[in-house]
Design a protein around this motif. Structure first.
Motif, mmCIF file in Angstrom:
data_model
loop_
_atom_site.group_PDB
_atom_site.id
_atom_site.type_symbol
_atom_site.label_atom_id
_atom_site.label_comp_id
_atom_site.label_asym_id
_atom_site.label_seq_id
_atom_site.Cartn_x
_atom_site.Cartn_y
_atom_site.Cartn_z
ATOM 1 N N TYR A 138 47.152 31.633 34.779
ATOM 2 C CA TYR A 138 47.254 31.428 36.227
ATOM 3 C C TYR A 138 47.035 32.785 36.902
ATOM 4 O O TYR A 138 47.611 33.794 36.489
ATOM 5 C CB TYR A 138 48.617 30.864 36.614
ATOM 6 N N GLN A 139 46.215 32.789 37.942
ATOM 7 C CA GLN A 139 45.891 34.039 38.627
ATOM 8 C C GLN A 139 46.740 34.211 39.881
ATOM 9 O O GLN A 139 46.857 33.286 40.685
ATOM 10 C CB GLN A 139 44.408 34.062 39.016
ATOM 11 N N ILE A 140 47.320 35.367 40.018
ATOM 12 C CA ILE A 140 48.027 35.698 41.257
ATOM 13 C C ILE A 140 47.496 37.039 41.784
ATOM 14 O O ILE A 140 46.907 37.828 41.030
ATOM 15 C CB ILE A 140 49.565 35.786 41.086
ATOM 16 N N HIS A 141 47.705 37.282 43.059
ATOM 17 C CA HIS A 141 47.368 38.574 43.652
ATOM 18 C C HIS A 141 48.446 38.932 44.662
ATOM 19 O O HIS A 141 49.285 38.104 45.026
ATOM 20 C CB HIS A 141 45.975 38.561 44.289
ATOM 21 N N TYR A 142 48.406 40.153 45.117
ATOM 22 C CA TYR A 142 49.448 40.656 46.013
ATOM 23 C C TYR A 142 49.328 40.063 47.403
ATOM 24 O O TYR A 142 48.264 40.098 48.027
ATOM 25 C CB TYR A 142 49.364 42.188 46.087
#
Length: 266
Positions: A138-142
């Motif tokens: 799963y991709q997350i970013h700030y």
């Protein structure tokens, strides 16, 4: 083949030497190397921080003449500004003139002894996702969840604190070449596109920190007198004292990121 190997070894030796020399030069200059985990958010920041511009104030000819008569170094921009705004004209009656004018007690100069950077000075945000039930990454970013105000300040109470802070800020900016300010704000909704991957069956935490510079040194105080004897003008400093002082100064519009995954909540 042998010639090719020799050329490669010579190139490797040169690159190693150059890297060592560059590192030694950077260390000698005292300017910190910004880690790859620290990113500039100036363009993305939803809160427009004002640019901290504190150029060294140029003394006028008269002010420079007066400063050079002082036995104690004078670098306080506010005192220099006051002297710049003063005028003293020569008159035929100034030959026998004698006057002493008390200008007050001032912090005259700041001498830095240590400048260090804490890239994780204050945590400002945490992005989290539970991927324990997921079947893939799963991709997350700030994304900044709420506005955060990061404040620095002096580590002790001193007289004319604003003057001292200004001199310490100038010194730290020169030594680090970083955009520093005693207060910086990260606006809510600020984003960065850099992606972090959370494997399946794990939780992911993306921590964001505001960096800051820790400046330490010594400030010198003195009672400043303007003395005039005929056509001669000079500055005399009396009752000189020194005091150790430190300060935390945040780095403006920069964040340090730390990412980790775990099987259990942290």
């Amino acid at each position: 083949m042998k010639i090719k190997w020799i050329v490669m070894m010579m190139l490797l030796s040169f690159l190693t030497f150059q890297s060592t020399a560059d590192a030694a030069k950077a260390k000698q200059e005292g300017k910190p190397k910004v880690p790859s985990s620290v990113l500039n958010i100036g363009k993305e920041n939803t809160y427009p921080n004002p640019t901290q511009d504190l150029p060294y104030l140029q003394p006028s000819d008269l002010t420079q003449e007066l400063i050079e008569t002082s036995e104690v170094e004078i670098e306080n921009p506010n005192l220099i500004r006051m002297l710049n705004e003063s005028t003293m004209n020569k008159t035929p009656f100034s030959i026998g003139l004698r006057a002493t004018i008390y200008l007050g007690e001032w912090p005259l100069n700041y001498e830095s002894s240590e400048t260090a950077t804490n890239w994780e000075y204050q945590r400002v945000n945490t992005n989290f996702y539970d991927n324990r039930g997921g079947k893939g990454n799963y991709q997350i970013h700030y994304v900044q969840e709420s506005q955060k105000v990061i404040k620095g300040g002096l580590t002790a109470k001193v007289s004319k604190a604003d003057d001292v802070k200004k001199m310490m800020l100038l010194s730290a900016m020169e030594k680090t070449a970083l955009p520093l300010s005693f207060q910086t704000i990260v606006g809510a909704g600020t984003k960065k596109d850099q992606v972090y991957h959370i494997p399946s069956k794990r939780l992911g935490y993306l921590y964001s920190y505001a960096p800051a510079v820790n400046e330490k040194g010594k400030v010198t105080y003195g009672e400043v007198y303007l003395m005039m004897k005929g056509t001669k003008k000079m500055i005399v400093v009396k009752n000189i004292t020194s005091q150790g002082i430190g300060a935390w100064i945040p780095v403006q519009d920069h964040l340090s990121f730390g990412f980790l995954t775990s099987e259990q909540p942290r």
